[in-house]
Design a protein around this motif. Structure first.
Motif, mmCIF file in Angstrom:
data_model
loop_
_atom_site.group_PDB
_atom_site.id
_atom_site.type_symbol
_atom_site.label_atom_id
_atom_site.label_comp_id
_atom_site.label_asym_id
_atom_site.label_seq_id
_atom_site.Cartn_x
_atom_site.Cartn_y
_atom_site.Cartn_z
ATOM 1 N N VAL A 105 0.827 -1.206 0.000
ATOM 2 C CA VAL A 105 0.000 0.000 0.000
ATOM 3 C C VAL A 105 0.861 1.255 0.000
ATOM 4 C CG1 VAL A 105 -1.652 1.330 1.370
ATOM 5 C CG2 VAL A 105 -1.971 -1.140 1.075
ATOM 6 N N GLY A 106 1.991 1.206 0.662
ATOM 7 C CA GLY A 106 2.876 2.359 0.723
ATOM 8 C C GLY A 106 4.195 1.958 1.354
ATOM 9 N N ALA A 107 5.035 2.948 1.640
ATOM 10 C CA ALA A 107 6.369 2.674 2.164
ATOM 11 C C ALA A 107 6.353 2.071 3.558
ATOM 12 C CB ALA A 107 7.190 3.968 2.174
ATOM 13 N N LEU A 108 5.245 2.250 4.289
ATOM 14 C CA LEU A 108 5.112 1.683 5.638
ATOM 15 C C LEU A 108 4.054 0.581 5.646
ATOM 16 C CD1 LEU A 108 5.228 5.041 7.650
ATOM 17 C CD2 LEU A 108 7.105 3.424 7.288
ATOM 18 N N HIS A 109 3.903 -0.089 4.540
ATOM 19 C CA HIS A 109 2.847 -1.092 4.337
ATOM 20 C C HIS A 109 2.715 -2.054 5.520
ATOM 21 C CE1 HIS A 109 0.412 -4.118 2.191
ATOM 22 N NE2 HIS A 109 1.183 -5.013 2.792
ATOM 23 N N GLY A 110 1.568 -1.967 6.202
ATOM 24 C CA GLY A 110 1.226 -2.927 7.244
ATOM 25 C C GLY A 110 1.979 -2.794 8.546
ATOM 26 N N LEU A 111 2.799 -1.761 8.707
ATOM 27 C CA LEU A 111 3.637 -1.639 9.903
ATOM 28 C C LEU A 111 2.851 -1.011 11.051
ATOM 29 C CD1 LEU A 111 6.641 -2.036 10.869
ATOM 30 C CD2 LEU A 111 6.881 0.430 10.490
ATOM 31 N N PRO A 112 2.774 -1.665 12.210
ATOM 32 C CA PRO A 112 2.138 -1.049 13.377
ATOM 33 C C PRO A 112 3.001 0.104 13.900
ATOM 34 C CG PRO A 112 2.303 -3.446 13.615
ATOM 35 C CD PRO A 112 3.189 -3.062 12.473
ATOM 36 N N ILE A 113 2.362 1.235 14.182
ATOM 37 C CA ILE A 113 3.051 2.423 14.698
ATOM 38 C C ILE A 113 2.253 2.970 15.873
ATOM 39 C CG2 ILE A 113 3.739 4.800 14.184
ATOM 40 C CD1 ILE A 113 4.387 3.971 11.372
ATOM 41 N N LEU A 123 -1.152 6.929 7.252
ATOM 42 C CA LEU A 123 -2.161 6.054 6.642
ATOM 43 C C LEU A 123 -1.950 5.967 5.131
ATOM 44 C CD1 LEU A 123 -5.362 7.110 8.633
ATOM 45 C CD2 LEU A 123 -3.951 5.066 8.969
ATOM 46 N N GLN A 124 -1.606 7.063 4.511
ATOM 47 C CA GLN A 124 -1.323 7.067 3.072
ATOM 48 C C GLN A 124 -0.195 6.096 2.729
ATOM 49 O OE1 GLN A 124 -0.797 11.015 1.348
ATOM 50 N NE2 GLN A 124 0.769 10.234 -0.054
ATOM 51 N N GLN A 125 0.747 5.959 3.661
ATOM 52 C CA GLN A 125 1.899 5.082 3.427
ATOM 53 C C GLN A 125 1.680 3.660 3.961
ATOM 54 O OE1 GLN A 125 3.966 5.746 1.339
ATOM 55 N NE2 GLN A 125 5.189 7.582 1.636
ATOM 56 N N GLY A 126 0.443 3.357 4.397
ATOM 57 C CA GLY A 126 0.100 1.973 4.725
ATOM 58 C C GLY A 126 0.253 1.568 6.175
ATOM 59 N N ALA A 127 0.527 2.516 7.084
ATOM 60 C CA ALA A 127 0.757 2.175 8.482
ATOM 61 C C ALA A 127 -0.523 1.744 9.183
ATOM 62 C CB ALA A 127 1.371 3.364 9.214
ATOM 63 N N VAL A 128 -0.334 1.038 10.306
ATOM 64 C CA VAL A 128 -1.432 0.594 11.171
ATOM 65 C C VAL A 128 -1.238 1.257 12.527
ATOM 66 C CG1 VAL A 128 -2.496 -1.385 12.332
ATOM 67 C CG2 VAL A 128 -1.633 -1.623 9.984
ATOM 68 N N LEU A 129 -2.207 2.040 12.975
ATOM 69 C CA LEU A 129 -2.113 2.792 14.231
ATOM 70 C C LEU A 129 -2.956 2.102 15.294
ATOM 71 C CD1 LEU A 129 -2.523 6.337 12.629
ATOM 72 C CD2 LEU A 129 -0.423 5.017 12.959
#
Length: 549
Positions: free
Chosen positions: A121-129, A165-171
């Motif tokens: 999805v983006g540079a942080l695809h699926g990464l929990p932050i 969110l645009q870069q695919g992160a999960v908050l």
């Protein structure tokens, strides 16, 4: 009847406890006695699966590679970090709110998109932050750790959240911070005290201390803190993390909450905190590549610069010259920092770089300017916020000091002019090192401790100008671990000369046995706007340390 602030606190804490209990993870660790100070070494193999332990202890770069390559789903990774986050909270009191259901749904959505397109999805695809409790997420409570703010629901995503969110992160969580964000220790009336997981009798740092504890306990691979006087770097240092205080407005602050709203002469900045070195670059580049200036009118239209990262203005990074700040002229750092400075110097010299001694001039004057700027309102902002609930003021870095009266608009203008002249003097001093480096350039960066102490006992007196000078001058600064306090070698030294009353106090309270196992970190400080160069030079310094090990 109007509820007391204490009853509001009780209701809020009970609500969080109920959310944690509903996860099914609460209480799994069991009783850990107060005599167990270092909880980073508590065995978790009876509450976490081998798979959970494996993936939550990978670095950010490794996780992103597995996520984007389809070797790991975001849902599996997110559930593992949610599990460890609850454990981290029970041992350190680092969380203020959780939204796990929303996080799992987000992870499933990211996974579904990947399954459909075969692309991240983006540079942080699926990464929990994880996020410090001031970065607004639409639909979630934003209490800013003030009792009077409980129940306030955000009606908009902050600019940073939009980028993530645009870069695919999960908050998935908010973390604790001190009242008004003005403390190098994390304690507030609403959520209580967060403790250092390396030694729970010591400060976790602040103001982003909740993030510091959560990330250090591998309850998050990457957290976001804020920094107005050292609030990313101090908890990173106390917890052995990698972090960055970016230049003003490189990372968007728009629609995040803050104390002292409208105070823009030394603005707070948002920055990453991670257990892995590559997490700093991954975060910074992902956010900048999301074009934050489209969400925040104050964010600089300044895309990622590959030439700056390649150190084109610094001899391509082949022969760097660092200014080594052994002390800042106000307080000498504790013995472990002296050892860490020598370790870092030797490592860099071994790689062909140069290191010269440097002391920023007139630091006491800078500390005075920064303090007067912070107190220009006479404490009015904090007074008003506390009055909304009746909660008491805690003091933070100014604890025990009389609050000066508010200054006039004209007096504030003159203070801003003092700051302008001060940073011009610092620039001239930095430029003057050109005659000493032998590279034809001024020193490429400064190396200095992030504090005079590796941590401190709860409620001890604090000093923040080892970090605060960067906020005053807008110097981007990275922080990274070097070693740990070792009582066998970090023995106290006799001193009879002191630079200040605090220098004497800090020297007299030093005890290596108390600070045992606490990480000892360093700052790498660059010039205004040189964020990419600072990230790269930190990577070079860390690589040099590893080669010397």
């Amino acid at each position: 009847m109007v509820a007391s602030w204490q009853s509001t606190v009780e209701t809020s804490r009970n609500a969080l406890e109920a959310k944690l209990k509903a996860t099914g993870f609460a209480g799994q660790v069991g009783h850990i006695g107060e005599d167990v100070l270092n909880v980073t070494s508590v065995p978790f193999d009876r509450v976490l699966t081998a798979r959970e332990i494996e993936i939550t202890e990978l670095g950010v770069g490794q996780l992103l590679a597995k996520l984007s390559g389809g070797e790991l789903t975001s849902e599996e990774l997110t559930r593992a970090f949610l599990h460890r986050a609850v454990i981290a909270h029970e041992l350190t009191n680092c969380l203020t709110d959780i939204f796990f259901d929303k996080a799992i749904a987000r992870a499933q959505s990211v996974d579904a998109e990947y399954a459909k397109t075969g692309k991240p999805v983006g540079a942080l695809h699926g990464l929990p932050i994880s996020l410090k409790n001031q970065i607004n997420i639409e639909g979630e409570e934003m209490n800013l750790c003030y009792v009077g703010w409980t129940g306030r629901i955000s009606n908009v995503d902050s600019a940073l959240v939009k980028c993530l969110l645009q870069q695919g992160a999960v908050l998935y969580s908010y973390t604790n911070m001190p009242q008004a964000l003005f403390s190098g220790e994390t304690i507030c009336n609403l959520h209580g005290r967060t403790v250092n997981p390396h030694n729970r009798a010591l400060a976790v740092g602040g103001s982003s201390g909740g993030e510091g504890a959560l990330v250090a306990m591998h309850g998050s691979p990457l957290g976001v803190g804020s920094d107005i006087g050292g609030s990313v770097r101090i908890p990173c240092a106390f917890n052995g993390l990698y972090g960055l205080r970016p230049s003003y407005d490189r990372i968007p602050y728009g629609s995040s909450s803050n104390s002292m709203e409208g105070f823009s002469i030394v603005p707070s900045v948002l920055g990453p905190m991670s257990t892995s070195l590559d997490g700093v670059k991954a975060f910074f580049r992902a956010v900048v590549d999301a074009e934050p200036w489209r969400y925040d009118p104050l964010a600089l239209h300044m895309p990622w610069s590959e030439s700056a990262y390649a150190l084109k203005e610094h001899g391509d990074g082949k022969e760097l010259c660092f200014g080594l700040v052994r002390h800042n002229g106000m307080v000498k750092p504790d013995v472990p920092y002296v050892r860490a400075l020598e370790m870092l110097k030797a490592a860099l010299l071994a790689q062909g770089h140069k290191v010269i001694d440097y002391v920023p001039p007139q630091t006491a004057k800078g500390a005075d300017i920064l303090t007067r700027l912070f107190q220009a309102d006479g404490g009015e902002d904090l007074k008003r916020e506390c009055a909304t609930s009746g909660e008491p003021r805690l003091g933070g870095i100014f604890k025990g000091q009389a609050v000066p009266p508010a200054i006039s608009t004209y007096e504030f203008w003159q203070l801003c002019a003092e700051r302008r002249d001060y940073i011009a003097m610092q620039l001239a001093s930095w430029e003057a090192t050109r005659d000493q480096t032998g590279t034809g350039r001024p020193v490429d960066a400064l190396l200095c401790p992030p504090a005079p102490y590796p941590s401190f006992r709860h409620d001890d007196k604090q000093d923040i100008f080892y970090t605060g000078i960067c906020n005053l001058c807008d110097w981007p600064a990275a922080v990274f671990p070097v070693t740990k306090v070792d009582p066998a070698v970090d023995k106290p030294v006799e001193r009879t000369d002191f630079l200040s009353d605090f220098d004497r106090l800090n020297h007299e309270r030093y005890d290596a046995t108390v600070y045992k196992d606490i990480p000892v970190s360093m700052q790498l400080i660059g010039r205004k706007g040189e964020d990419e160069a600072v990230i790269r030079m930190m990577e070079i310094a860390v690589a040099a340390l590893k080669s010397a090990a």
